[in-house]
Design an enzyme around this catalytic site. Sequence first.
Site, PDB file in Angstrom:
ATOM      1  N   GLY A 100      38.401  65.547   9.832  1.00  0.00           N
ATOM      2  CA  GLY A 100      38.167  66.872  10.292  1.00  0.00           C
ATOM      3  C   GLY A 100      39.360  67.518  11.287  1.00  0.00           C
ATOM      4  O   GLY A 100      40.464  66.607  11.435  1.00  0.00           O
ATOM      5  N   ILE A 156      45.087  71.859  17.065  1.00  0.00           N
ATOM      6  CA  ILE A 156      45.978  70.964  17.648  1.00  0.00           C
ATOM      7  C   ILE A 156      45.861  69.801  16.982  1.00  0.00           C
ATOM      8  O   ILE A 156      46.632  68.889  17.362  1.00  0.00           O
ATOM      9  CB  ILE A 156      45.558  70.620  19.139  1.00  0.00           C
ATOM     10  CG1 ILE A 156      44.318  70.093  19.249  1.00  0.00           C
ATOM     11  CG2 ILE A 156      45.913  71.868  19.913  1.00  0.00           C
ATOM     12  CD1 ILE A 156      43.778  69.912  20.706  1.00  0.00           C
ATOM     13  N   GLY A 157      45.486  69.583  15.840  1.00  0.00           N
ATOM     14  CA  GLY A 157      45.394  68.302  14.886  1.00  0.00           C
ATOM     15  C   GLY A 157      44.701  68.217  13.840  1.00  0.00           C
ATOM     16  O   GLY A 157      43.565  68.897  13.967  1.00  0.00           O
ATOM     17  N   THR A 158      44.992  67.483  12.797  1.00  0.00           N
ATOM     18  CA  THR A 158      44.038  66.980  11.764  1.00  0.00           C
ATOM     19  C   THR A 158      44.061  65.593  11.608  1.00  0.00           C
ATOM     20  O   THR A 158      44.988  64.978  11.410  1.00  0.00           O
ATOM     21  CB  THR A 158      44.749  67.742  10.307  1.00  0.00           C
ATOM     22  OG1 THR A 158      44.698  69.230  10.838  1.00  0.00           O
ATOM     23  CG2 THR A 158      43.596  67.856   9.384  1.00  0.00           C
ATOM     24  N   GLY A 159      42.711  65.113  11.601  1.00  0.00           N
ATOM     25  CA  GLY A 159      42.501  63.515  11.106  1.00  0.00           C
ATOM     26  C   GLY A 159      41.978  63.515   9.798  1.00  0.00           C
ATOM     27  O   GLY A 159      41.616  64.800   9.213  1.00  0.00           O
ATOM     28  N   ASP A 218      39.291  52.015  12.954  1.00  0.00           N
ATOM     29  CA  ASP A 218      40.322  52.842  12.765  1.00  0.00           C
ATOM     30  C   ASP A 218      41.349  52.983  14.022  1.00  0.00           C
ATOM     31  O   ASP A 218      41.503  54.122  14.453  1.00  0.00           O
ATOM     32  CB  ASP A 218      39.917  54.365  12.257  1.00  0.00           C
ATOM     33  CG  ASP A 218      41.078  54.805  11.590  1.00  0.00           C
ATOM     34  OD1 ASP A 218      42.173  54.514  11.361  1.00  0.00           O
ATOM     35  OD2 ASP A 218      40.865  56.311  11.354  1.00  0.00           O
ATOM     36  N   LYS A 256      36.059  69.059  17.583  1.00  0.00           N
ATOM     37  CA  LYS A 256      36.318  68.375  16.329  1.00  0.00           C
ATOM     38  C   LYS A 256      35.458  69.118  15.131  1.00  0.00           C
ATOM     39  O   LYS A 256      34.317  68.686  15.382  1.00  0.00           O
ATOM     40  CB  LYS A 256      36.390  67.064  16.218  1.00  0.00           C
ATOM     41  CG  LYS A 256      36.682  66.509  14.930  1.00  0.00           C
ATOM     42  CD  LYS A 256      36.868  64.985  15.174  1.00  0.00           C
ATOM     43  CE  LYS A 256      36.715  63.877  13.950  1.00  0.00           C
ATOM     44  NZ  LYS A 256      36.615  62.782  14.342  1.00  0.00           N
ATOM     45  N   VAL A 308      41.012  69.372  14.848  1.00  0.00           N
ATOM     46  CA  VAL A 308      40.361  69.301  16.274  1.00  0.00           C
ATOM     47  C   VAL A 308      41.115  70.527  16.549  1.00  0.00           C
ATOM     48  O   VAL A 308      42.457  70.979  16.402  1.00  0.00           O
ATOM     49  CB  VAL A 308      41.142  68.084  16.779  1.00  0.00           C
ATOM     50  CG1 VAL A 308      40.669  68.114  18.357  1.00  0.00           C
ATOM     51  CG2 VAL A 308      40.671  66.818  16.314  1.00  0.00           C
TER      52      VAL A 308
END
Length: 825
Positions: free
Chosen positions: A540, A534-537, A656, A556, A542
Amino acid sequence: MMQFFISNFHLVTYVLVFSGSVLESGWASTPSQIQLEANAIMNSGWWHLSPSHSHHICSWIDGISCNDAGSVTRITYKYSERSIQLVTLNLSAFKNLEHLEVSNYSLIGSIPSQIGNLFNLRHLDLSYNSLQGEIPLSIVHLSKLTYLHLFHNFLRGEIPSSIGHLSKLTHLDLSHNYLQGKIPSSLGHLSNLTNLTLANNALHGKIPPSIGNLSKLVYLNLVNNVLYGEIPPSIGNLSKLNYFHLANNALHSEIPSSVGHLSKLIYLDLSYNFLRSQIPLTIKNLSNLFNLDLSHNYLPGKIPSSLGHLTQLFSLIISNNNIEGPIPSQLSLIRNLSVINLSCNKINGTFPTSLSNFINIQYLNISHNLLTGSLKPFSVEHLRFLETLDLSYNNFTGPIPESLNAHNLNLSFNNLSGPIPYRLDLYELIGNEGLCNNISYMQTEYLFQPCSVRDKKPRQNQLVIILSITIFLLMAFFLLLYLRHNSIAIKSKHARITETSKNGDLFCIWNYNGSIAYEDIITATEDFNLKYCIGTGAYGSVYRAQLPSGRIVAVKKLHGFEAEVPSFDESFRNEAKVLSEIKHRHIVKLHGFCLHKRIMFLIYEYMERGSLFSVLFDDMEAMELDWKKRVNIVKGTAHALSYLHHDCVPPIVHRDISASNVLLNSMWEPTVSDFGTARFLNLDSSNRTIVAGTIGYIAPELAYTMVVNEKCDVYSFGVVALETLMGKHPKEILSSLQSISTDDGIKLCEILDQRLPHPTFSVLQDIVVVAIVAFACLNPNPCSRPTMKRISQCFLCQLSPFNIPLHHISLQQLMSQELRQYLKL
Ligand SMILES: *[C@@H]1O[C@H](CO)[C@@H](O)[C@H](O)[C@H]1NC(C)=O
Ligand SMILES: *[C@@H]1O[C@H](CO)[C@@H](O)[C@H](O)[C@H]1NC(C)=O
Ligand SMILES: *[C@@H]1O[C@H](CO)[C@@H](O)[C@H](O)[C@H]1NC(C)=O
Ligand SMILES: *[C@@H]1O[C@H](CO)[C@@H](O)[C@H](O)[C@H]1NC(C)=O
Ligand SMILES: *[C@@H]1O[C@H](CO)[C@@H](O)[C@H](O)[C@H]1NC(C)=O
Ligand SMILES: *[C@@H]1O[C@H](CO)[C@@H](O)[C@H](O)[C@H]1NC(C)=O
Ligand SMILES: *[C@@H]1O[C@H](CO)[C@@H](O)[C@H](O)[C@H]1NC(C)=O
Ligand SMILES: *[C@@H]1O[C@H](CO)[C@@H](O)[C@H](O)[C@H]1NC(C)=O
Ligand SMILES: *[C@@H]1O[C@H](CO)[C@@H](O)[C@H](O)[C@H]1NC(C)=O
Ligand SMILES: *[C@@H]1O[C@H](CO)[C@@H](O)[C@H](O)[C@H]1NC(C)=O
Ligand SMILES: *[C@@H]1O[C@H](CO)[C@@H](O)[C@H](O)[C@H]1NC(C)=O
Ligand SMILES: *[C@@H]1O[C@H](CO)[C@@H](O)[C@H](O)[C@H]1NC(C)=O
């Protein structure tokens, strides 16, 4: 200052009825001047009088004086129990009135234009009342006026541009009102003016150069307005000026060198502006100067050594600027110097040893600079008045001298070493890694090293002692190492360690009291199949994982190859350590984490709505996120950061903060996440580091100082807060932040997210508060940013309504010191 007013209906009605009855009783058809005046006094309702007094107003009424002919020349109103209105006194009747003083009584309503009929008025004092409305234009007909005091009222509108007609004025004080617009240039005609005070209004625009014509001016106070542009060089003509206050405006550019002509100056305050020039050398001419305050500007360059000529100087305040270079030793020529505040600059070099000449010094604050050298210059016995000595956040080295003495001492965050003298408060010493002490709690709590124990005991015992201490220390060291390694595990009572032989050296910790197993996560995500991503930070990806129990969690995962890079391992441990110790409603909950050669992941509470960034990006969701929710998101984020900065020991800097790292649950409540780059303050006194964070949210000073502290988070928070109001990243505003004060056009309502309907009055006040806070956080000078604690408190307290038209409030007003101070930021 900002309140609501109630117009007093009863009073007006009462007065009309009363005056009607008096008229009925009938005066002569062509009444004499004296009768007209008596009539006006009787009808005003200001005094409790019976008709029998009407022939004796001069002698009967306290505060009224008359000339020989019996005509009123002076009215000083003395009663204060009730509200009165100026309009109920028929001002037109008083042809000979010279002095009207109704000060510090509850005068309400507006100033009637009939006041312009008092052709003989010399002294008008209506200060400390509740007058509303505008200053009537007719006031400029009072050509004999010398005193005009209207301060501390609620007057609005502009200063009449023809005020220059009042050419006899010596005292003009319109301060503490809501006056707007520009300072009229015609003021320059008031050639006899000695005191001019327009402070605490909302005056805009430039200071008219014609002010230099006021050659008799002694006192000039324009603080707390929104004046911008330059300080006109013509002020150099004010050769009699004693007091010059311009603080808390938006003045740009330079301090004109013509200030050097103001040789009578005693008090010069230019603080809280945007001044950017070097301190002019001509300042040395101000030989009567007692108080110099240039703090909170952007002054570059060095402290001129010629300041040493200011022999009368008592207080020197240049804090929060960009001053560099050394502290000139010539300062020590100023015998009476008692207050020195040079904090928050870039001053380097050593402190001049001639400090011992400052025999009268009471307050010395040179914290947050780049000073080096030993503390010797400060340990002089005869500094007997020294109360406060703040040397924190510099790079002073060497031991702390025994004789160092000040009631209020701060030596924290330097490079000091050696033993700690007993009487010192440890809090003032933290951040000095070289300091040592043999009391164990100090060592663990404040991270001081133990001192070596030479020369303390007889020789024969020495070996035994050293041996036992070494053994003890070794044991302590290993114990510490062991504890450190396992500290995360020990921290949580619910923690459960799982080790499975199947997966080799797998190490998992569950903080969650429902049970989760490693296998559950692998099964739920089909071994981290992309379809659950559902997401990339930065650190890493998620994944969304539905556990057998039906509960949804966010996982994550750091990728395998990244996990081998030491910094990622560190980031992982950081995040796990931070989160396992934190419990806060607005900080993401960590359910557990797993460490493995191949795989590392963290399991969080799942946030249904995703990140603030993604919600603002999507038009449909953004519209669902109404103003009330947005304000709550900003508040929740502020509380979370306040907790990290001020309630955690040691404090935690997130580093951050961005719209992507503020997540929203199904109730649209925010939680702060992604602690991959978080850093504990104190552990490393320098806090210098590679830049972490997200472009567009990083505080500007990080570009050159590399020093990370709470103020960096405060800046990023400001960006997120503004982004929440605007619905998009405030790039243009950030880049024009320096020049915005010269461009007073932009209104808050124009930058608000246009996808939402205009805010209603009830939420507008909250939006304005968020905007004021956001702009305060975006201050380029980190020292001028508020702390998260202040912000959090400001959001918690119930504010009384602003008495300004919120729909028209401009960005420039939002940045004014007056509004910041109103919020106590
Ligand atoms: C006020 O005084 C003026 C001049 O003295 C007079 O003409 C006028 O009638 C007075 N007004 C009232 C309401 O008494
Ligand atoms: C105003 O009057 C009150 C009492 O009536 C007094 O306490 C107060 O000090 C006065 N304020 C000023 C500024 O004169
Ligand atoms: C200014 O004051 C002086 C002395 O008090 C007086 O002679 C002069 O007329 C005044 N100037 C004006 C414009 O009123
Ligand atoms: C205004 O001028 C007078 C002298 O006329 C001086 O005593 C006073 O302190 C001044 N007022 C202010 C507020 O500075
Ligand atoms: C005031 O100063 C301006 C320039 O600063 C000048 O042009 C003007 O003539 C002066 N006016 C008076 C009344 O002295
Ligand atoms: C002072 O005023 C005169 C004219 O009144 C003007 O020529 C001169 O430039 C002014 N001085 C300064 C420093 O502004
Ligand atoms: C300094 O003051 C003297 C007299 O007080 C004056 O003659 C000189 O012009 C001034 N210098 C500057 C730069 O203002
Ligand atoms: C220092 O201040 C005292 C009073 O506080 C005064 O009498 C003395 O003249 C001042 N000394 C100098 C050098 O200005
Ligand atoms: C010195 O400056 C700092 C930062 O501006 C401020 O917090 C402090 O109150 C100042 N102290 C004095 C005595 O001016
Ligand atoms: C010294 O200045 C700093 C700002 O740089 C401020 O935070 C601190 O409170 C001041 N110290 C004292 C003792 O006033
Ligand atoms: C102080 O800083 C300046 C640059 O800002 C540098 O040129 C100078 O050498 C430094 N002085 C000391 C004593 O470190
Ligand atoms: C402080 O000074 C020491 C030498 O005295 C130097 O090695 C160190 O780099 C300095 N630290 C900082 C942060 O400037």
